[in-house]
Design a protein around this motif. Structure first.
Motif, PDB file in Angstrom:
ATOM      1  N   VAL A   1       0.877  -1.307  -0.034  1.00 24.82           N
ATOM      2  CA  VAL A   1       0.107  -0.100   0.016  1.00 24.82           C
ATOM      3  C   VAL A   1       0.878   1.216  -0.046  1.00 24.82           C
ATOM      4  N   SER A   2       0.695   2.313  -0.881  1.00 25.58           N
ATOM      5  CA  SER A   2       1.374   3.391  -0.917  1.00 25.58           C
ATOM      6  C   SER A   2       1.160   4.316   0.367  1.00 25.58           C
ATOM      7  N   GLY A   3       2.384   4.470   1.066  1.00 23.76           N
ATOM      8  CA  GLY A   3       2.448   4.991   2.446  1.00 23.76           C
ATOM      9  C   GLY A   3       1.723   3.983   3.450  1.00 23.76           C
ATOM     10  N   GLY A   4       1.920   2.873   3.285  1.00 24.83           N
ATOM     11  CA  GLY A   4       1.210   1.794   4.292  1.00 24.83           C
ATOM     12  C   GLY A   4       2.012   0.668   4.525  1.00 24.83           C
ATOM     13  N   ALA A   5       1.188  -0.462   4.523  1.00 30.61           N
ATOM     14  CA  ALA A   5       1.903  -1.729   5.012  1.00 30.61           C
ATOM     15  C   ALA A   5       2.173  -2.546   3.675  1.00 30.61           C
ATOM     16  N   ALA A   6       3.179  -3.622   3.751  1.00 31.26           N
ATOM     17  CA  ALA A   6       3.437  -4.676   2.766  1.00 31.26           C
ATOM     18  C   ALA A   6       2.966  -5.984   3.279  1.00 31.26           C
ATOM     19  N   ARG A   7       2.557  -6.682   2.330  1.00 33.57           N
ATOM     20  CA  ARG A   7       2.121  -7.958   2.747  1.00 33.57           C
ATOM     21  C   ARG A   7       2.561  -8.958   1.585  1.00 33.57           C
ATOM     22  N   SER A   8       2.679 -10.262   1.916  1.00 29.82           N
ATOM     23  CA  SER A   8       3.207 -11.355   0.998  1.00 29.82           C
ATOM     24  C   SER A   8       2.453 -12.531   1.393  1.00 29.82           C
ATOM     25  N   ALA A   9       2.389 -13.675   0.539  1.00 28.45           N
ATOM     26  CA  ALA A   9       2.126 -14.795   0.941  1.00 28.45           C
ATOM     27  C   ALA A   9       2.522 -15.953  -0.239  1.00 28.45           C
ATOM     28  N   SER A  10       3.132 -17.221  -0.095  1.00 23.10           N
ATOM     29  CA  SER A  10       3.456 -18.069  -1.110  1.00 23.10           C
ATOM     30  C   SER A  10       2.526 -19.389  -0.889  1.00 23.10           C
ATOM     31  N   ILE A  11       2.340 -19.819  -2.080  1.00 19.45           N
ATOM     32  CA  ILE A  11       1.467 -21.229  -2.007  1.00 19.45           C
ATOM     33  C   ILE A  11       2.381 -22.255  -1.503  1.00 19.45           C
ATOM     34  N   ASP A  12       1.743 -23.021  -0.469  1.00 19.54           N
ATOM     35  CA  ASP A  12       2.372 -24.150   0.184  1.00 19.54           C
ATOM     36  C   ASP A  12       1.814 -25.333  -0.556  1.00 19.54           C
ATOM     37  N   TYR A  13       0.930 -25.584  -1.028  1.00 20.59           N
ATOM     38  CA  TYR A  13       0.203 -26.773  -1.650  1.00 20.59           C
ATOM     39  C   TYR A  13      -0.964 -26.137  -2.847  1.00 20.59           C
ATOM     40  N   ARG A  14      -1.199 -26.993  -3.841  1.00 21.76           N
ATOM     41  CA  ARG A  14      -2.381 -26.712  -4.549  1.00 21.76           C
ATOM     42  C   ARG A  14      -1.983 -25.643  -5.538  1.00 21.76           C
ATOM     43  N   HIS A  15      -2.940 -24.556  -5.769  1.00 22.96           N
ATOM     44  CA  HIS A  15      -2.613 -23.438  -6.670  1.00 22.96           C
ATOM     45  C   HIS A  15      -2.877 -22.111  -6.083  1.00 22.96           C
ATOM     46  N   ASP A  16      -3.555 -22.001  -5.036  1.00 20.00           N
ATOM     47  CA  ASP A  16      -3.949 -20.589  -4.386  1.00 20.00           C
ATOM     48  C   ASP A  16      -3.532 -20.219  -3.212  1.00 20.00           C
ATOM     49  N   LYS A  17      -3.324 -19.099  -2.702  1.00 26.50           N
ATOM     50  CA  LYS A  17      -2.979 -18.594  -1.318  1.00 26.50           C
ATOM     51  C   LYS A  17      -3.325 -16.884  -1.461  1.00 26.50           C
TER      52      LYS A  17
END
Length: 209
Positions: free
Chosen positions: A150-166
Motif C-alpha cells: 500500500v502506498s504509504g502503508g503496509a506490505a503483505r506477501s504469501a506463497s503457495i504451500d500446496y495446490r494452486h492458490d493463496k
C-alpha cells in the motif's frame, strides 16, 4: 374453694385480672399520654441529627475503603492498563495483519482481476466495510508468491504451500488508496509453466467485481 351446685368453679377467663399487675378499674384507657419534658425531647432530636451525619460519613468511608481494597488486589504493573485505550477492533484499524476469512472481511469483499498479462491470475481484494485490501493468487504452483504494498502503508506477501492458490493477510487503507500488486514465480526445475515476475497498480477506482 370447692365446686358444686351452689359454688361454680372460677377460671382465669371468668373476669378481669386481679392483683397489682392488672389495670386499675378507675383508669381511663382513652386518656392522652403525657408529653415528654422539653429537655428530653431536645436531647433526643440532637442525638438523631448526630446519628444521621455520622452514618453518612461512615458510609463514605466504607465505600472508599472497599475501592482501595479492590485496587490493592491489582498488581502495580497492571494499574496502567486500567487507563489504556482498548485495542482497535475489526472492522477498523484492528483488521491490519489479520486473516480476511477469519475476521469475516472476505464475505463482502470486491475483487479486481487484471484481464491482460496475468498468467497466474492474481487478484486484489478490497473490503470497504473493513477498510482493508489483500492479495490473492489462484492459478500458481507451490512456491509462487503474491505480494502487495500500500502506498504509504503496509506490505503483505504469501506463497503457495500446496495446490494452486493463496491469499495474504490484510493491509488497512483509507477511502482513497494506491496499491502495487505483484506475482513472483518460484524458480526451480519442477515448474510446469514458466513466467516472470509481473506487477499491477490499482486504486479504489478500478472496476471491482
Amino acid at each position: 374453694m370447692t365446686s358444686g351446685p351452689d359454688y361454680p368453679a372460677e377460671t382465669p377467663e371468668d373476669g378481669p385480672a386481679r392483683g397489682p399487675s392488672g389495670p386499675s378499674p378507675d383508669a381511663d384507657p382513652n386518656a392522652p399520654h403525657q408529653p415528654l419534658p422539653y429537655r428530653v425531647r431536645a436531647r433526643l432530636r440532637g442525638a438523631g441529627r448526630w446519628l444521621r451525619v455520622h452514618a453518612r460519613h461512615a458510609l463514605v468511608v466504607g465505600v472508599v475503603t472497599a475501592v482501595a481494597g479492590a485496587l490493592a488486589t491489582v498488581g502495580a504493573d497492571q494499574l496502567p492498563k486500567l487507563f489504556e485505550e482498548p485495542p482497535p477492533g475489526c472492522p477498523g484499524a484492528g483488521c491490519d495483519g489479520k486473516s480476511p476469512k477469519d475476521s469475516g472481511c472476505a464475505y463482502d469483499a470486491a475483487t479486481w482481476e487484471p484481464k491482460e498479462g496475468n498468467p497466474v491470475r492474481i487478484h486484489l481484494r478490497y473490503s470497504k466495510s473493513c477498510g482493508a485490501v489483500w492479495g490473492r493468487i489462484v492459478n500458481g504452483e507451490p512456491g509462487d508468491m503474491v505480494t502487495l504494498r500500500v502506498s504509504g502503508g503496509a506490505a503483505r506477501s504469501a506463497s503457495i504451500d500446496y495446490r494452486h492458490d493463496k491469499y495474504t493477510t490484510m493491509a488497512t487503507v483509507g477511502p482513497t488508496f494506491r496499491v502495487r500488486l505483484c506475482a513472483v514465480p518460484m524458480t526451480g526445475p519442477r515448474r510446469t509453466v514458466t513466467w516472470v515476475k509481473y506487477c499491477f497498480e490499482a486504486t479504489e477506482h478500478v472496476p471491482w467485481e
